[in-house]
Design an enzyme around this catalytic site. Structure first.
Site, mmCIF file in Angstrom:
data_model
loop_
_atom_site.group_PDB
_atom_site.id
_atom_site.type_symbol
_atom_site.label_atom_id
_atom_site.label_comp_id
_atom_site.label_asym_id
_atom_site.label_seq_id
_atom_site.Cartn_x
_atom_site.Cartn_y
_atom_site.Cartn_z
ATOM 1 N N PRO A 176 -47.690 86.014 -3.711
ATOM 2 C CA PRO A 176 -46.983 84.723 -3.786
ATOM 3 C C PRO A 176 -45.773 84.694 -4.715
ATOM 4 C CG PRO A 176 -49.226 84.522 -4.656
ATOM 5 C CD PRO A 176 -49.079 85.908 -4.157
ATOM 6 N N GLU A 177 -45.563 85.697 -5.535
ATOM 7 C CA GLU A 177 -44.454 85.645 -6.490
ATOM 8 C C GLU A 177 -43.103 85.702 -5.775
ATOM 9 O OE1 GLU A 177 -45.041 84.775 -9.339
ATOM 10 O OE2 GLU A 177 -47.073 85.433 -9.802
ATOM 11 N N THR B 289 -37.064 80.368 -12.338
ATOM 12 C CA THR B 289 -36.570 81.730 -12.593
ATOM 13 C C THR B 289 -35.240 81.949 -11.870
ATOM 14 O OG1 THR B 289 -37.960 82.559 -10.819
ATOM 15 C CG2 THR B 289 -38.794 82.822 -13.041
HETATM 16 N N1 LIG Z 1 -30.192 80.185 -1.219
HETATM 17 C C1 LIG Z 1 -30.947 79.573 -2.140
HETATM 18 N N2 LIG Z 1 -32.264 79.826 -2.180
HETATM 19 C C2 LIG Z 1 -32.990 79.216 -3.137
HETATM 20 C C3 LIG Z 1 -32.432 78.325 -4.057
HETATM 21 N N3 LIG Z 1 -33.422 77.893 -4.877
HETATM 22 C C4 LIG Z 1 -34.527 78.512 -4.479
HETATM 23 N N4 LIG Z 1 -34.287 79.300 -3.420
HETATM 24 C C5 LIG Z 1 -35.211 80.113 -2.647
HETATM 25 O O1 LIG Z 1 -36.490 79.870 -3.124
HETATM 26 C C6 LIG Z 1 -36.994 81.032 -3.749
HETATM 27 C C7 LIG Z 1 -37.830 80.605 -4.918
HETATM 28 O O2 LIG Z 1 -37.157 80.605 -6.077
HETATM 29 P P1 LIG Z 1 -37.438 81.745 -7.083
HETATM 30 O O3 LIG Z 1 -36.892 81.243 -8.330
HETATM 31 O O4 LIG Z 1 -36.952 83.028 -6.614
HETATM 32 O O5 LIG Z 1 -39.001 81.813 -7.017
HETATM 33 P P2 LIG Z 1 -39.887 82.208 -8.146
HETATM 34 O O6 LIG Z 1 -39.593 83.588 -8.589
HETATM 35 O O7 LIG Z 1 -41.266 81.905 -7.735
HETATM 36 O O8 LIG Z 1 -39.353 81.297 -9.260
HETATM 37 P P3 LIG Z 1 -39.330 79.728 -9.455
HETATM 38 O O9 LIG Z 1 -37.983 79.183 -9.150
HETATM 39 O O10 LIG Z 1 -39.625 79.683 -10.893
HETATM 40 O O11 LIG Z 1 -40.370 79.224 -8.520
HETATM 41 C C8 LIG Z 1 -35.798 81.913 -4.045
HETATM 42 O O12 LIG Z 1 -36.103 83.275 -4.104
HETATM 43 C C9 LIG Z 1 -34.925 81.594 -2.858
HETATM 44 O O13 LIG Z 1 -35.349 82.312 -1.736
HETATM 45 C C10 LIG Z 1 -31.042 78.064 -3.975
HETATM 46 O O14 LIG Z 1 -30.461 77.316 -4.741
HETATM 47 N N5 LIG Z 1 -30.349 78.721 -3.007
#
Ligand SMILES: Nc1nc2c(ncn2[C@@H]2O[C@H](COP(=O)(O)OP(=O)(O)OP(=O)(O)O)[C@@H](O)[C@H]2O)c(=O)[nH]1
Ligand SMILES: *[C@@H]1O[C@H](CO)[C@@H](O)[C@H](O)[C@H]1NC(C)=O
Ligand SMILES: *[C@@H]1O[C@H](CO)[C@@H](O)[C@H](O)[C@H]1NC(C)=O
Ligand SMILES: *[C@@H]1O[C@H](CO)[C@@H](O)[C@H](O)[C@H]1NC(C)=O
Length: 427
Positions: free
Chosen positions: A50-51, A386
């Protein structure tokens, strides 16, 4: 060298470019792989399914640190890059998103200037087949912290969770292995680990003698030294793939009137030469916004604003910093996006066509969004995302004044809205 070339050619596998070069131009020492005097060993790893993409980028830093430790003490360890795919957030329909090599998202030569890395397909070629000698599934201790006392330790223990690997008829272990169905492991065991990444070094050096070892659930291990020199060396080496940077730069020029020369964000292709002074970067004449939605709003988190609240903040920042353009990166769904467009009709977004999306994939689009946010004169992100954190780091590398970077939206009713921490680069 010729023998290994023959081997990879006859196996019809991708020959590493360096190998082709060293055969074609043997006098060019530059392209020759370093002489390997010690036993060559491979470290592979994977992360809890899930990460997300950006946490996985963080786990890479921990693994690179472990490989550096291992290499200091003897054997010639190489880090095998776990192919990208099957990410929970990557659900653009009808595009194939597994077995994606790191080269599609990051500059491999940049990564290699930090620690020796190879793509998984290259490992298969060098290793003579899709076999991994030993998988160690990392887990916590079943009993938790004994006496509530934290101590670093690692021990072989029975598996706590159901093993995600099963034995086939030949006695090999089958598992996910990044979507490479033909991959098999010769042995799988569970190890309880509590501590920083390098506590695995003695185990990998002394207890295990086989050539290839995979650490599954690698996120169990902590950073050796978060935000230290080693952390930043690895982070700085994670340069985005050039084609993604170019698309981001073209977009900045076309829609945001932003170019590196005018904005003082000139980037060196060689990260080891990149040492921008804090405050030297000016950034393009736009506000950069990362608005994380989806699972961040489903839980009704107190630290995440409503769209109305976010737009109010955006407007006030544009006014304060005299910016008439705003770039928005967001994972908002269709409904929310409609509402956002109504509230903020002037917003600029990077919206790839279906064809572009097929090429770039969700990961490439996310990187382009991050790259554009990283070049804004002022940035505001989402609390504990993140995705936003990686933008902070990118801006730190470019040399922005921290005041323009470490900002986040506050929840509509949040009382103490603590702002993100400034992590300074250690060169
Ligand atoms: N293109 C785009 N994708 C996004 C955006 N925000 C989130 N995502 C998508 O959603 C995913 C989740 O965000 P991540 O930060 O990578 O996920 P995570 O590592 O679980 O981290 P968190 O944000 O802390 O949940 C990203 O990898 C992107 O695929 C954005 O602003 N633009
Ligand atoms: C490694 O070997 C040592 C010495 O034989 C042993 O005490 C230790 O439990 C082993 N550790 C693991 C994780 O297998
Ligand atoms: C599997 O690995 C463990 C730990 O390294 C080792 O003790 C065991 O003997 C191995 N099993 C086989 C069948 O090789
Ligand atoms: C772009 O920026 C430059 C200087 O920063 C300015 O002179 C020019 O008018 C701007 N162009 C547009 C179209 O806004």
């Amino acid at each position: 060298t010729t023998a290994s070339l023959m081997r990879c050619l006859t196996l019809l596998l991708l020959c590493p470019l360096s190998l082709l070069f060293s055969v074609a131009f043997p006098h060019l020492r530059f392209f020759q792989p370093p002489v390997r005097s010690h036993h060559l060993r491979y470290l592979l790893y994977d992360v809890n399914p899930p990460e997300g993409f950006n946490l996985r980028r963080d786990v890479y830093i921990r693994m690179a640190s472990l490989v550096k430790t291992l290499r200091k003490e003897g054997d010639d360890w190489v880090l095998v890059l776990p192919p990208w795919g099957r990410l929970y957030h990557w659900h653009s329909p009808n595009i194939h998103q597994i077995r994606i090599p790191w080269g599609e998202f990051f500059s491999l030569t940049s990564l290699q200037a930090n620690v020796p890395v190879i793509e998984y397909e290259e490992f298969i070629a060098e290793n003579g087949g899709p076999f991994i000698d030993q998988v160690l599934v990392l887990q916590n201790y079943a009993e938790g912290w004994t006496d509530g006392k934290w101590e670093e330790k690692v021990d072989r223990r029975p598996c706590i969770d159901k093993l995600m690997y099963s034995k086939d008829k030949q006695g090999y272990y089958r598992g996910w292995f990044w979507g490479f169905e033909e991959t098999r492991a010769r042995n799988v065991t569970c190890v309880s680990a509590q501590g920083h990444a390098s506590i695995m070094a003695p185990v990998l050096q002394k207890n295990i003698t086989v050539t290839s070892v995979m650490l599954d659930r690698a996120e169990t291990l902590l950073h050796d030294h978060y935000a230290g020199k080693d952390y930043w060396d690895t982070r700085r080496s994670m340069v985005f793939a050039k084609h993604l940077r170019i698309i981001g730069d073209d977009f900045r020029a076309k829609y945001l009137n932003s170019t590196d020369d005018r904005d003082y964000t000139v980037y060196s292709e060689d990260w080891t030469r990149m040492k921008a002074k804090l405050g030297s970067a000016k950034g393009g004449p736009y506000l950069g916004v990362h608005l994380r939605r989806k699972d961040f709003i489903w839980g009704h988190r107190e630290d995440v604003p409503s769209l109305k609240g976010a737009v109010k903040k955006i407007r006030s920042l544009m006014k304060k910093h005299k910016l008439d353009r705003v770039f928005v990166a967001t994972d908002a769904d269709g409904e929310e996006l409609k509402e956002l467009k109504k509230l903020l009709p002037e917003m600029v977004r990077f919206e790839p066509s279906i064809e572009d999306l097929e090429l770039l994939k969700d990961g490439g689009v996310a990187i382009i969004d991050q790259w554009i946010c990283a070049h804004a004169r002022f940035f505001i992100g989402t609390s504990v995302s993140t995705f936003s954190f990686r933008i902070h780091e990118e801006r730190e590398v470019l040399g922005f004044d921290p005041k323009t970077t470490y900002n986040r939206f506050c929840g509509d009713t949040e009382k103490e809205c603590e702002q993100p921490t400034h992590w300074k680069i250690v060169y």
